[in-house]
Design an enzyme around this catalytic site. Structure first.
Site, PDB file in Angstrom:
ATOM      1  N   ARG A  15       0.841  -1.216   0.000  1.00  0.00           N
ATOM      2  CA  ARG A  15       0.000   0.000   0.000  1.00  0.00           C
ATOM      3  C   ARG A  15       0.868   1.255   0.000  1.00  0.00           C
ATOM      4  O   ARG A  15       0.951   1.956  -0.985  1.00  0.00           O
ATOM      5  CB  ARG A  15      -0.960  -0.030   1.215  1.00  0.00           C
ATOM      6  CG  ARG A  15      -2.049   1.022   1.163  1.00  0.00           C
ATOM      7  CD  ARG A  15      -1.626   2.424   1.585  1.00  0.00           C
ATOM      8  NE  ARG A  15      -1.079   2.495   2.942  1.00  0.00           N
ATOM      9  CZ  ARG A  15      -0.515   3.598   3.443  1.00  0.00           C
ATOM     10  NH1 ARG A  15      -0.421   4.696   2.719  1.00  0.00           N
ATOM     11  NH2 ARG A  15      -0.004   3.600   4.657  1.00  0.00           N
ATOM     12  N   ASP A  16       1.558   1.518   1.085  1.00  0.00           N
ATOM     13  CA  ASP A  16       2.299   2.778   1.200  1.00  0.00           C
ATOM     14  C   ASP A  16       3.401   2.838   0.149  1.00  0.00           C
ATOM     15  O   ASP A  16       3.686   3.891  -0.417  1.00  0.00           O
ATOM     16  CB  ASP A  16       2.893   2.897   2.619  1.00  0.00           C
ATOM     17  CG  ASP A  16       3.164   4.335   3.023  1.00  0.00           C
ATOM     18  OD1 ASP A  16       3.150   5.211   2.147  1.00  0.00           O
ATOM     19  OD2 ASP A  16       3.377   4.582   4.231  1.00  0.00           O
ATOM     20  N   HIS A 207       5.413   4.382  12.602  1.00  0.00           N
ATOM     21  CA  HIS A 207       5.361   4.320  11.131  1.00  0.00           C
ATOM     22  C   HIS A 207       6.301   5.407  10.602  1.00  0.00           C
ATOM     23  O   HIS A 207       5.914   6.550  10.422  1.00  0.00           O
ATOM     24  CB  HIS A 207       3.905   4.574  10.692  1.00  0.00           C
ATOM     25  CG  HIS A 207       3.693   4.632   9.211  1.00  0.00           C
ATOM     26  ND1 HIS A 207       3.057   3.620   8.504  1.00  0.00           N
ATOM     27  CD2 HIS A 207       3.992   5.569   8.284  1.00  0.00           C
ATOM     28  CE1 HIS A 207       2.973   3.940   7.236  1.00  0.00           C
ATOM     29  NE2 HIS A 207       3.532   5.124   7.063  1.00  0.00           N
ATOM     30  N   HIS A 209       9.071   7.035   8.010  1.00  0.00           N
ATOM     31  CA  HIS A 209       9.692   7.084   6.683  1.00  0.00           C
ATOM     32  C   HIS A 209      11.166   7.444   6.880  1.00  0.00           C
ATOM     33  O   HIS A 209      11.546   8.000   7.914  1.00  0.00           O
ATOM     34  CB  HIS A 209       8.958   8.096   5.797  1.00  0.00           C
ATOM     35  CG  HIS A 209       7.603   7.597   5.365  1.00  0.00           C
ATOM     36  ND1 HIS A 209       7.356   7.123   4.101  1.00  0.00           N
ATOM     37  CD2 HIS A 209       6.439   7.455   6.050  1.00  0.00           C
ATOM     38  CE1 HIS A 209       6.085   6.731   4.018  1.00  0.00           C
ATOM     39  NE2 HIS A 209       5.495   6.917   5.190  1.00  0.00           N
ATOM     40  N   CYS A 240       4.516   9.198   0.171  1.00  0.00           N
ATOM     41  CA  CYS A 240       3.121   9.624   0.233  1.00  0.00           C
ATOM     42  C   CYS A 240       2.932  10.614  -0.905  1.00  0.00           C
ATOM     43  O   CYS A 240       3.662  11.605  -0.994  1.00  0.00           O
ATOM     44  CB  CYS A 240       2.797  10.277   1.570  1.00  0.00           C
ATOM     45  SG  CYS A 240       1.118  10.946   1.599  1.00  0.00           S
ATOM     46  N   ASN A 249       9.161   4.178   3.206  1.00  0.00           N
ATOM     47  CA  ASN A 249       9.100   3.707   4.589  1.00  0.00           C
ATOM     48  C   ASN A 249      10.440   3.068   4.918  1.00  0.00           C
ATOM     49  O   ASN A 249      11.156   2.611   4.036  1.00  0.00           O
ATOM     50  CB  ASN A 249       8.048   2.602   4.726  1.00  0.00           C
ATOM     51  CG  ASN A 249       6.644   3.109   4.559  1.00  0.00           C
ATOM     52  OD1 ASN A 249       6.096   3.036   3.472  1.00  0.00           O
ATOM     53  ND2 ASN A 249       6.055   3.607   5.615  1.00  0.00           N
TER      54      ASN A 249
HETATM   55  P1  HMG Z   1     -12.996  14.658  -2.329  1.00  0.00           P
HETATM   56  O1  HMG Z   1     -12.721  15.094  -3.752  1.00  0.00           O
HETATM   57  O2  HMG Z   1     -13.132  15.724  -1.286  1.00  0.00           O
HETATM   58  O3  HMG Z   1     -14.250  13.649  -2.216  1.00  0.00           O
HETATM   59  O4  HMG Z   1     -11.832  13.666  -1.909  1.00  0.00           O
HETATM   60  P2  HMG Z   1     -15.733  13.742  -2.613  1.00  0.00           P
HETATM   61  O5  HMG Z   1     -16.494  12.996  -1.595  1.00  0.00           O
HETATM   62  O6  HMG Z   1     -16.127  15.163  -2.952  1.00  0.00           O
HETATM   63  O7  HMG Z   1     -15.770  12.872  -3.977  1.00  0.00           O
HETATM   64  C1  HMG Z   1     -15.123  13.309  -5.170  1.00  0.00           C
HETATM   65  C2  HMG Z   1     -15.023  12.131  -6.139  1.00  0.00           C
HETATM   66  O8  HMG Z   1     -14.233  11.071  -5.565  1.00  0.00           O
HETATM   67  C3  HMG Z   1     -16.362  11.503  -6.476  1.00  0.00           C
HETATM   68  O9  HMG Z   1     -16.246  10.979  -7.783  1.00  0.00           O
HETATM   69  C4  HMG Z   1     -16.457  10.353  -5.489  1.00  0.00           C
HETATM   70  O10 HMG Z   1     -17.296   9.324  -5.938  1.00  0.00           O
HETATM   71  C5  HMG Z   1     -15.010   9.871  -5.466  1.00  0.00           C
HETATM   72  P3  HMG Z   1     -16.770  11.792  -9.089  1.00  0.00           P
HETATM   73  O11 HMG Z   1     -18.210  12.068  -8.807  1.00  0.00           O
HETATM   74  O12 HMG Z   1     -15.943  13.068  -9.140  1.00  0.00           O
HETATM   75  O13 HMG Z   1     -16.472  10.857 -10.208  1.00  0.00           O
HETATM   76  N1  HMG Z   1     -14.668   9.199  -4.205  1.00  0.00           N
HETATM   77  C6  HMG Z   1     -14.123   7.964  -4.123  1.00  0.00           C
HETATM   78  N2  HMG Z   1     -13.788   7.075  -5.078  1.00  0.00           N
HETATM   79  C7  HMG Z   1     -13.265   5.902  -4.644  1.00  0.00           C
HETATM   80  N3  HMG Z   1     -13.063   5.594  -3.345  1.00  0.00           N
HETATM   81  C8  HMG Z   1     -13.386   6.462  -2.381  1.00  0.00           C
HETATM   82  C9  HMG Z   1     -13.942   7.693  -2.757  1.00  0.00           C
HETATM   83  N4  HMG Z   1     -14.368   8.772  -2.070  1.00  0.00           N
HETATM   84  C10 HMG Z   1     -14.811   9.671  -2.953  1.00  0.00           C
HETATM   85  N5  HMG Z   1     -13.180   6.147  -1.102  1.00  0.00           N
HETATM   86  C11 HMG Z   1     -10.993  11.781  -0.641  1.00  0.00           C
HETATM   87  C12 HMG Z   1     -11.801  13.089  -0.608  1.00  0.00           C
HETATM   88  C13 HMG Z   1     -10.706  11.393   0.787  1.00  0.00           C
HETATM   89  C14 HMG Z   1     -11.798  10.741  -1.361  1.00  0.00           C
HETATM   90  C15 HMG Z   1      -9.684  12.067  -1.436  1.00  0.00           C
HETATM   91  O14 HMG Z   1      -9.080  13.192  -0.879  1.00  0.00           O
HETATM   92  C16 HMG Z   1      -8.743  10.899  -1.389  1.00  0.00           C
HETATM   93  O15 HMG Z   1      -8.994   9.865  -1.983  1.00  0.00           O
HETATM   94  N6  HMG Z   1      -7.588  11.051  -0.690  1.00  0.00           N
HETATM   95  C17 HMG Z   1      -6.661   9.950  -0.476  1.00  0.00           C
HETATM   96  C18 HMG Z   1      -5.249  10.456  -0.496  1.00  0.00           C
HETATM   97  C19 HMG Z   1      -4.323   9.271  -0.204  1.00  0.00           C
HETATM   98  O16 HMG Z   1      -4.633   8.129  -0.489  1.00  0.00           O
HETATM   99  N7  HMG Z   1      -3.129   9.595   0.348  1.00  0.00           N
HETATM  100  C20 HMG Z   1      -2.169   8.601   0.644  1.00  0.00           C
HETATM  101  C21 HMG Z   1      -2.531   7.714   1.820  1.00  0.00           C
HETATM  102  S1  HMG Z   1      -2.175   8.463   3.391  1.00  0.00           S
HETATM  103  C22 HMG Z   1      -0.506   8.152   3.667  1.00  0.00           C
HETATM  104  O17 HMG Z   1       0.170   7.658   2.811  1.00  0.00           O
HETATM  105  C23 HMG Z   1       0.049   8.441   5.042  1.00  0.00           C
HETATM  106  C24 HMG Z   1       0.264   7.178   5.871  1.00  0.00           C
HETATM  107  O18 HMG Z   1       1.136   6.277   5.217  1.00  0.00           O
HETATM  108  C25 HMG Z   1       0.865   7.542   7.251  1.00  0.00           C
HETATM  109  C26 HMG Z   1       2.095   8.449   7.141  1.00  0.00           C
HETATM  110  O19 HMG Z   1       3.087   8.056   6.522  1.00  0.00           O
HETATM  111  O20 HMG Z   1       2.016   9.543   7.726  1.00  0.00           O
HETATM  112  C27 HMG Z   1      -1.066   6.454   6.137  1.00  0.00           C
HETATM  113 MG    MG Z   2       3.277   6.363   5.267  1.00  0.00          MG
END
Ligand code: HMG
Ligand code: MG
Length: 299
Positions: A15-16, A207, A209, A240, A249
């Protein structure tokens, strides 16, 4: 310092790691990686992410990947779910554990999940109802625990506050993310001194990096506080997409080498881990970002 006798490693590479690779791996390639990881003794593997494919296209095939895994009773596969829509897709894939992800920094929360910290907590509340109804365990992440790419320094009390809210909401564990790898042993201590006033150490995971090469020494510091759950990614994959400059990571091979040397048991077999590390490195066309893997593989 007293160190834990056992550590649970949470493998987050599929995933990450893969969320931040330029190329999106095919379902079969991801399944093969997870299959190889599942043979190493690792029993917690983050297999994908149900986020918007417009935000992170590399994770768009997570549902197919998870459906294709032969769920082994002794392995917990999990996936990230930022909202109800994500959780519904996760449930449909058959996954039994998910993770919500928040941040200790307002700017990072906006850039990563398009909402404020308090809005994100409200979203998670709604998600918990459905998760509980389906007997799905929920883990929590807090990003930017030792620094933010947009705001710089982050106060430890901001980390403690969000972590505590996640635990109170029902997360069985909170994983503290040094998203951009800026932490040092001192920053790790200062942060943990505050967090552990409010949360039992058994509910905390590290966690980290490795952007500045500090992840292992920061983990060593966290182990000294009794932290016994460590997230890492095979071959040091990762980053990320919404944290510019965040590199991978800490590598699972490097963590395992250190823990083995400290007589801390993990149940993970290094030789089998190297098979998974070589596989994904060959797929990506580069050497593992792990000193231990390169040394042991003689690369
Ligand atoms: P948004 O644009 O505010 O959402 O995004 P929305 O509710 O307004 O929806 C917009 C569109 O997205 C719509 O589609 C929804 O259907 C779709 P459209 O009508 O435009 O075709 N949608 C989705 N599609 C699939 N799955 C879903 C989903 N939700 C809405 N779940 C949202 C808000 C949270 C969805 C967006 O900002 C997002 O997906 N962000 C994810 C970012 C991400 O994955 N970042 C990396 C992971 S975090 C990380 O790596 C850190 C970590 O490792 C810890 C660390 O290291 O610190 C965990
Ligand atoms: Mg991470």
């Amino acid at each position: 310092m007293t160190f834990p006798k056992e550590v649970s490693i949470v493998e987050v590479g599929p995933r990450d790691g893969l969320q931040n690779e330029k190329q999106t791996l095919r379902v079969e390639q991801k399944v093969e990686l997870i299959k190889l990881l599942s043979e190493t003794g690792l029993n917690r593997i983050e297999a994908g992410s149900f986020v918007s494919p417009k935000w992170v296209p590399q994770m768009a095939n997570s549902g197919e990947v998870i459906k294709a895994l032969n769920s082994k009773a002794n392995i917990r596969y999990s996936a990230l779910t930022p909202n109800l829509k994500g959780l519904e897709a996760a449930i449909e894939s058959g996954v039994k554990e998910v993770a919500v992800f928040g941040a200790a920094s307002e700017s990072f929360s906006q850039k990563n999940i398009n909402c404020s910290i308090s809005e994100s907590l409200k979203r998670f509340e709604a998600l918990f109802e459905l998760a509980n109804h389906n007997n799905i365990k929920v883990r929590g992440y807090v990003s930017c625990v030792m620094g933010c790419p947009y705001e710089g320094d982050i106060l430890p009390k901001a980390v403690t506050q969000v972590s505590k809210e996640l635990i109170d909401m029902g997360c069985y564990e909170v994983s503290l993310g040094d998203t951009i790898g800026v932490g040092t042993p001192k920053a790790t201590s200062v942060m943990l001194d505050d967090v552990l006033k409010e949360i039992d150490v058994s509910k905390i995971a590290a966690h980290f990096h490795d952007t500045y090469g500090q992840a292992l020494v920061n983990l060593y510091t966290a182990l000294g506080y009794g932290v016994s759950t460590i997230d890492s990614a095979v071959a040091g994959l990762g980053g990320c997409p919404y944290a510019k400059g965040a590199s991978g990571n800490v590598a699972t091979e490097d963590v395992l080498y250190m823990l083995n040397g400290m007589d801390i048991s993990t149940g993970v077999n290094m030789n089998k881990l190297l098979v998974a590390s070589s596989y994904i490195s060959d797929v990506l066309g580069r050497s593992p970002v792990s000193k231990s893997a390169n040394a042991l593989l003689g690369r």
